[in-house]
Design a protein around this motif. Structure first.
Motif, PDB file in Angstrom:
ATOM      1  N   THR A 160      -7.619  11.959  12.076  1.00  0.00           N
ATOM      2  CA  THR A 160      -7.734  14.045  11.894  1.00  0.00           C
ATOM      3  C   THR A 160      -5.604  13.943  11.771  1.00  0.00           C
ATOM      4  N   PRO A 161      -5.077  14.779  11.555  1.00  0.00           N
ATOM      5  CA  PRO A 161      -5.683  15.275  10.274  1.00  0.00           C
ATOM      6  C   PRO A 161      -6.212  14.755   9.551  1.00  0.00           C
ATOM      7  N   ALA A 162      -7.069  15.032   8.914  1.00  0.00           N
ATOM      8  CA  ALA A 162      -7.827  14.397   6.999  1.00  0.00           C
ATOM      9  C   ALA A 162      -6.374  14.029   6.080  1.00  0.00           C
ATOM     10  N   HIS A 163      -6.693  12.754   5.287  1.00  0.00           N
ATOM     11  CA  HIS A 163      -5.632  12.271   4.121  1.00  0.00           C
ATOM     12  C   HIS A 163      -6.690  12.635   3.321  1.00  0.00           C
ATOM     13  N   PRO A 164      -6.078  13.064   1.868  1.00  0.00           N
ATOM     14  CA  PRO A 164      -7.297  12.516   0.570  1.00  0.00           C
ATOM     15  C   PRO A 164      -7.833  10.756  -0.059  1.00  0.00           C
ATOM     16  N   LEU A 165      -6.457   9.928   0.526  1.00  0.00           N
ATOM     17  CA  LEU A 165      -6.652   8.590   0.632  1.00  0.00           C
ATOM     18  C   LEU A 165      -8.078   7.871   1.351  1.00  0.00           C
ATOM     19  N   ASP A 166      -7.421   8.886   2.706  1.00  0.00           N
ATOM     20  CA  ASP A 166      -8.480   7.725   3.729  1.00  0.00           C
ATOM     21  C   ASP A 166     -10.077   7.370   3.890  1.00  0.00           C
ATOM     22  N   GLU A 167     -10.543   7.347   3.158  1.00  0.00           N
ATOM     23  CA  GLU A 167     -12.249   7.148   2.561  1.00  0.00           C
ATOM     24  C   GLU A 167     -11.808   5.272   1.841  1.00  0.00           C
ATOM     25  N   ASP A 168     -10.501   5.957   0.723  1.00  0.00           N
ATOM     26  CA  ASP A 168     -10.612   4.471  -0.010  1.00  0.00           C
ATOM     27  C   ASP A 168      -9.616   3.608   0.544  1.00  0.00           C
ATOM     28  N   PHE A 173      -9.945  -1.976   3.876  1.00  0.00           N
ATOM     29  CA  PHE A 173      -9.880  -2.586   4.501  1.00  0.00           C
ATOM     30  C   PHE A 173     -11.129  -3.092   4.796  1.00  0.00           C
ATOM     31  N   ASN A 174     -12.140  -2.045   4.802  1.00  0.00           N
ATOM     32  CA  ASN A 174     -13.223  -3.146   5.315  1.00  0.00           C
ATOM     33  C   ASN A 174     -13.584  -3.925   4.577  1.00  0.00           C
ATOM     34  N   ARG A 175     -13.472  -4.505   2.773  1.00  0.00           N
ATOM     35  CA  ARG A 175     -13.504  -5.277   2.314  1.00  0.00           C
ATOM     36  C   ARG A 175     -12.357  -6.576   2.736  1.00  0.00           C
ATOM     37  N   ASP A 176     -11.603  -6.521   3.550  1.00  0.00           N
ATOM     38  CA  ASP A 176     -10.372  -7.082   3.519  1.00  0.00           C
ATOM     39  C   ASP A 176     -11.200  -7.936   5.051  1.00  0.00           C
ATOM     40  N   GLN A 177     -11.526  -7.331   5.602  1.00  0.00           N
ATOM     41  CA  GLN A 177     -12.291  -7.358   6.237  1.00  0.00           C
ATOM     42  C   GLN A 177     -13.263  -8.759   6.684  1.00  0.00           C
ATOM     43  N   ALA A 233      -3.338  -5.273   4.728  1.00  0.00           N
ATOM     44  CA  ALA A 233      -4.386  -5.522   4.347  1.00  0.00           C
ATOM     45  C   ALA A 233      -4.907  -4.944   3.442  1.00  0.00           C
ATOM     46  N   VAL A 234      -4.500  -4.169   2.712  1.00  0.00           N
ATOM     47  CA  VAL A 234      -5.193  -3.392   1.805  1.00  0.00           C
ATOM     48  C   VAL A 234      -3.704  -3.295   0.908  1.00  0.00           C
ATOM     49  N   ALA A 235      -3.025  -3.795   0.328  1.00  0.00           N
ATOM     50  CA  ALA A 235      -1.486  -3.504   0.170  1.00  0.00           C
ATOM     51  C   ALA A 235      -2.110  -4.358  -1.269  1.00  0.00           C
ATOM     52  N   GLN A 236      -2.691  -5.256  -1.501  1.00  0.00           N
ATOM     53  CA  GLN A 236      -2.556  -5.848  -2.642  1.00  0.00           C
ATOM     54  C   GLN A 236      -4.256  -5.516  -3.473  1.00  0.00           C
ATOM     55  N   ASN A 237      -4.924  -4.918  -3.049  1.00  0.00           N
ATOM     56  CA  ASN A 237      -6.378  -3.607  -3.437  1.00  0.00           C
ATOM     57  C   ASN A 237      -5.639  -3.268  -4.360  1.00  0.00           C
ATOM     58  N   ALA A 239      -7.729  -1.489  -6.661  1.00  0.00           N
ATOM     59  CA  ALA A 239      -8.179   0.070  -6.203  1.00  0.00           C
ATOM     60  C   ALA A 239      -7.265   0.994  -6.067  1.00  0.00           C
ATOM     61  N   LEU A 240      -5.728   0.358  -4.927  1.00  0.00           N
ATOM     62  CA  LEU A 240      -4.850   1.086  -4.105  1.00  0.00           C
ATOM     63  C   LEU A 240      -3.356   1.794  -5.044  1.00  0.00           C
ATOM     64  N   ASN A 241      -3.555   2.673  -5.548  1.00  0.00           N
ATOM     65  CA  ASN A 241      -1.534   2.795  -5.824  1.00  0.00           C
ATOM     66  C   ASN A 241      -1.116   2.518  -5.177  1.00  0.00           C
ATOM     67  N   ALA A 242       0.877   1.702  -5.398  1.00  0.00           N
ATOM     68  CA  ALA A 242       0.742   1.446  -4.434  1.00  0.00           C
ATOM     69  C   ALA A 242       2.083   2.863  -4.575  1.00  0.00           C
ATOM     70  N   ALA A 243       1.867   3.943  -4.284  1.00  0.00           N
ATOM     71  CA  ALA A 243       3.306   4.349  -4.071  1.00  0.00           C
ATOM     72  C   ALA A 243       2.469   6.245  -3.663  1.00  0.00           C
ATOM     73  N   SER A 244       0.721   5.849  -3.867  1.00  0.00           N
ATOM     74  CA  SER A 244      -0.216   6.599  -2.695  1.00  0.00           C
ATOM     75  C   SER A 244      -0.026   6.434  -1.427  1.00  0.00           C
ATOM     76  N   LEU A 245      -0.480   4.541  -1.605  1.00  0.00           N
ATOM     77  CA  LEU A 245      -0.843   4.241  -0.366  1.00  0.00           C
ATOM     78  C   LEU A 245       0.915   4.409   0.587  1.00  0.00           C
ATOM     79  N   GLN A 246       1.610   4.682  -0.312  1.00  0.00           N
ATOM     80  CA  GLN A 246       3.044   4.190   0.418  1.00  0.00           C
ATOM     81  C   GLN A 246       3.177   5.742   1.233  1.00  0.00           C
ATOM     82  N   ASP A 247       2.437   6.608   0.137  1.00  0.00           N
ATOM     83  CA  ASP A 247       2.180   8.126   0.648  1.00  0.00           C
ATOM     84  C   ASP A 247       1.613   8.460   1.789  1.00  0.00           C
TER      85      ASP A 247
END
Ligand SMILES: C[S@@+](CC[C@H](N)C(=O)[O-])C[C@H]1O[C@@H](n2cnc3c(N)ncnc32)[C@H](O)[C@@H]1O
Length: 275
Positions: A160-168, A173-177, A233-237, A239-247
């Motif tokens: 909390t608070p939620a962010h739109p990218l939390d689920e992705d 992350f779980n994939r990297d695990q 852990a997720v930087a190379q995935n 499915a995730l856009n680098a700018a969105s991840l930075q945000d």
């Protein structure tokens, strides 16, 4: 090198201690004292011991009688083991063993009554759990041995608070695990359930209790480090856009003092059926 620094282990230890299921810790301590004829030395082998957080958790548990416990701390990281000796050699009966856990035949399991671990089994493979459980089952014919395993990550993280990218981010992350951490494909979020299944199938009594990290502003340093760790852990995935991840990272860090974070774990205790 395993990449687990003393700083990181120290940073997480308070949250780990609060999260550990008291009930299972108490049951594990009871198991250690359960012999009809009390032993002068009861062997505990802590796998992936780091600097000794499980030894500390057992020592801190109220009414703990530590005098008869002889701790064997196993890790492949010499620096972490040196730190464990520095912290506990004078106050506890303990030895350290610099070993790769994946060679189960090399583990110091002679006369062991309880094998312990914390924040370890999500790193290991199905094969490792099967081999460890089979070894324990074999040893139970001579002397009963149990397993206490705390803080197995269960794949849930909420903010909390939620962010739109939390689920992705969580999905990535779980994939990297599940990436190989030196034991073959890692169990990751399936560790607790898999252990439960394997030990049940061998006739152990298995107890499993949720042990989530419940973090708030008081844990902001840990939360910041966690956000950094997740982002790495997720930087190379793809499915995730680098700018969105930075945000996402910026948003998360801006709320590490005012928001909350819950990270799911389970603790598990497996004891021989006759107990
Ligand atoms: C997340 S840390 C947990 C440390 C400690 N149990 C704690 O809760 O603070 C995982 C530990 O497992 C150790 N480890 C990982 N793979 C290992 C291997 N193949 N052999 C021995 N130790 C290993 C690491 O060095 C590290 O100390």
């Amino acid at each position: 090198m395993t990449g687990f620094s003393i700083d990181w282990l120290d940073l997480r230890e308070g949250a780990d201690r609060r999260a550990r299921a008291d009930k299972l810790l108490e049951q594990a301590r009871h198991w250690l004292q359960s012999d009809a004829a009390p032993q002068s030395e009861i062997n505990v082998v802590d796998l992936g011991a780091g600097t000794g957080s499980t030894l500390r958790a057992f020592s801190a548990a109220s009414g703990s009688n530590q005098d008869s416990l002889s701790w064997h701390l196993v890790d492949q990281d010499a620096q972490l083991l040196a730190q464990a000796r520095l912290r506990h050699e004078d106050s506890h009966r303990m030895q350290t063993h610099e070993l790769d856990l994946s060679d189960i035949s090399a583990l110091p399991l002679e006369g062991v009554k309880l094998i312990t671990a914390s924040a370890l089994f999500d790193l290991v493979s199905e094969d490792f759990i099967e081999r460890l459980a089979a070894e324990m089952d074999r040893r139970c014919q001579q002397q009963a041995v149990g397993l206490y395993s705390a803080l197995n990550y269960d794949g849930t993280t909420s903010w909390t608070p939620a962010h739109p990218l939390d689920e992705d981010v969580l999905k990535a992350f779980n994939r990297d695990q599940k990436r190989d951490k030196g034991f073959g494909a890692a169990l990751g979020l399936n560790a607790g359930a898999y252990m439960e299944r394997v030990f049940n199938s061998l006739g152990f009594s298995v107890y499993s209790v949720r042990s989530p990290w419940m973090l708030n502003g008081a844990d902001s340093k840990l939360v910041d480090a966690l956000i950094g760790g997740i982002a790495d852990a997720v930087a190379q995935n793809p499915a995730l856009n680098a700018a969105s991840l930075q945000d996402w990272v910026q948003f998360r860090k801006s709320h590490s003092s005012g928001g909350t974070c819950t990270v799911g774990h389970t603790d598990l205790l497996a004891l021989p059926k006759a107990y």
